[in-house]
Motif scaffolding. Structure first.
Motif, short mmCIF file in Angstrom:
data_model
loop_
_atom_site.label_atom_id
_atom_site.label_comp_id
_atom_site.label_asym_id
_atom_site.label_seq_id
_atom_site.Cartn_x
_atom_site.Cartn_y
_atom_site.Cartn_z
N TYR A 1 12.41 -0.70 10.56
CA TYR A 1 13.76 -1.67 10.05
C TYR A 1 13.62 -0.46 8.88
CZ TYR A 1 15.65 -5.07 6.70
OH TYR A 1 16.61 -6.24 5.64
N PRO A 2 14.63 0.52 7.94
CA PRO A 2 14.02 0.99 7.54
C PRO A 2 13.57 1.35 6.30
CG PRO A 2 16.56 1.81 8.19
CD PRO A 2 15.82 -0.05 9.06
N ALA A 3 13.81 0.01 5.31
CA ALA A 3 13.86 -0.60 3.99
C ALA A 3 12.35 -1.30 4.39
CB ALA A 3 14.17 -1.83 2.95
N MET A 4 11.72 -1.35 4.84
CA MET A 4 10.42 -1.61 5.36
C MET A 4 9.60 -1.20 6.06
SD MET A 4 8.75 -5.45 7.85
CE MET A 4 10.43 -6.46 7.95
N THR A 5 9.64 0.06 7.04
CA THR A 5 8.94 0.81 7.12
C THR A 5 8.78 1.33 5.80
OG1 THR A 5 10.24 0.45 9.53
CG2 THR A 5 8.69 2.28 8.82
N GLU A 6 9.52 2.54 5.33
CA GLU A 6 9.11 3.24 4.15
C GLU A 6 8.06 2.72 3.24
OE1 GLU A 6 12.99 3.34 4.07
OE2 GLU A 6 12.98 4.95 5.72
N LYS A 7 8.80 1.21 3.21
CA LYS A 7 7.57 0.59 1.91
C LYS A 7 6.56 0.51 2.40
CE LYS A 7 6.80 -3.30 -0.75
NZ LYS A 7 6.71 -5.03 -0.58
N SER A 8 6.14 0.27 3.98
CA SER A 8 4.82 0.26 4.39
C SER A 8 3.87 1.59 4.78
CB SER A 8 4.96 -0.35 6.21
OG SER A 8 4.03 -0.06 6.72
N LEU A 9 4.64 2.77 4.76
CA LEU A 9 4.08 4.55 4.92
C LEU A 9 3.51 4.23 3.68
CD1 LEU A 9 6.63 5.43 7.44
CD2 LEU A 9 4.68 5.08 7.49
N ALA A 10 4.39 3.60 2.15
CA ALA A 10 4.05 4.53 1.11
C ALA A 10 2.92 3.54 0.15
CB ALA A 10 5.64 3.84 0.02
N GLU A 11 2.43 2.57 0.50
CA GLU A 11 0.93 1.66 0.80
C GLU A 11 0.94 2.57 1.09
OE1 GLU A 11 2.84 -2.78 1.54
OE2 GLU A 11 4.26 -2.74 -0.20
N ILE A 12 0.32 3.09 2.69
CA ILE A 12 -0.26 3.67 3.74
C ILE A 12 -1.30 4.57 2.51
CG2 ILE A 12 -1.24 4.38 5.25
CD1 ILE A 12 0.70 2.21 6.59
N VAL A 13 -0.41 5.30 2.48
CA VAL A 13 -1.00 6.72 1.53
C VAL A 13 -1.11 6.36 0.38
CG1 VAL A 13 0.49 8.53 0.28
CG2 VAL A 13 1.40 8.30 2.97
N ASP A 14 -0.74 4.91 -0.20
CA ASP A 14 -1.24 4.63 -1.36
C ASP A 14 -2.66 3.88 -1.57
OD1 ASP A 14 1.01 4.99 -3.01
OD2 ASP A 14 1.55 3.33 -3.09
N GLN A 15 -2.75 3.92 -0.14
CA GLN A 15 -4.61 2.85 -0.41
C GLN A 15 -5.39 4.77 0.15
OE1 GLN A 15 -4.68 0.07 2.97
NE2 GLN A 15 -2.55 -0.73 2.51
N ALA A 16 -4.75 5.60 1.31
CA ALA A 16 -5.53 6.76 0.58
C ALA A 16 -5.26 7.88 -0.48
CB ALA A 16 -4.67 7.61 1.88
N ARG A 17 -4.59 6.93 -1.02
CA ARG A 17 -4.80 7.38 -2.71
C ARG A 17 -5.91 7.36 -2.95
NH1 ARG A 17 -2.40 12.12 -3.50
NH2 ARG A 17 0.52 12.26 -2.86
N SER A 18 -5.63 5.88 -3.52
CA SER A 18 -6.95 5.37 -3.81
C SER A 18 -8.74 5.62 -3.67
CB SER A 18 -6.97 3.84 -3.90
OG SER A 18 -7.49 3.35 -2.87
N ARG A 19 -8.58 5.78 -1.97
CA ARG A 19 -9.97 6.11 -1.30
C ARG A 19 -10.37 7.63 -1.66
NH1 ARG A 19 -11.21 3.63 3.56
NH2 ARG A 19 -10.82 1.21 3.59
N TRP A 20 -9.63 8.94 -1.39
CA TRP A 20 -9.77 10.02 -1.87
C TRP A 20 -9.15 10.31 -2.43
CZ3 TRP A 20 -9.00 7.60 3.17
CH2 TRP A 20 -10.16 7.21 4.10
#
Length: 156
Positions: free
Chosen positions: A61-80
């Motif tokens: 589901y395009p809108a949901m998928t891209e938002k989820s991927l962005a949140e995962i990257v944001d979590q990685a950025r907050s850790r490293w």
């Protein structure tokens, strides 16, 4: 160049294949701040939980998928402390040995790039809203996230 240029995030969900060399080049070009780039490419394999596999069909589901991927990257950025991040995930019908996913991370130091890349993949496999159907001689089967993938994501 601005700090935001060095810390750019690229997320693409697409049917077309991607070029590994071109994606690596984008992470590297005009990026003198980072001394490490870690990439991961996942392929469609011919065997999985249900046995022999001839292909894979992915929906999202395009809108949901891209938002989820962005949140995962944001979590990685907050850790490293990481620089550029590219996540590409293919959808549609894919055959055995085709590229399915690309994750590339740059950082000043290799350990952060390795950890962030693995974190993104572990969470992508368990949290991103993709629906996978394996094709085989026995018929098509919808695939759930493996327990081992869920365990890895939980341990971060």
């Amino acid at each position: 160049m601005s700090l935001s240029y060095y810390k750019q995030t690229v997320i693409r969900v697409q049917t077309d294949d991607f070029n590994l060399a071109a994606e690596y080049k984008k992470l590297r070009d005009n990026n003198p701040k980072d001394g490490a780039i870690v990439t991961f490419v996942g392929l469609v394999r011919d065997f999985n939980q249900s046995g022999e596999v001839s292909g894979l069909f992915l929906e999202h589901y395009p809108a949901m998928t891209e938002k989820s991927l962005a949140e995962i990257v944001d979590q990685a950025r907050s850790r490293w402390s990481i620089g550029r991040v590219t996540v590409i995930h293919r959808v549609g019908q894919l055959n055995v040995s085709e590229q399915i996913v690309f994750v590339g991370v740059s950082s000043q130091h290799r350990q952060e790039a390795f950890h962030a890349n693995e974190f993104i993949m572990d969470f992508l496999k368990t949290q991103a809203p993709f629906w996978k159907k394996e094709n085989s001689k026995k018929g098509d089967t919808w695939v759930q996230a493996k327990v081992t993938d869920q365990y890895k994501a939980k341990n971060w």
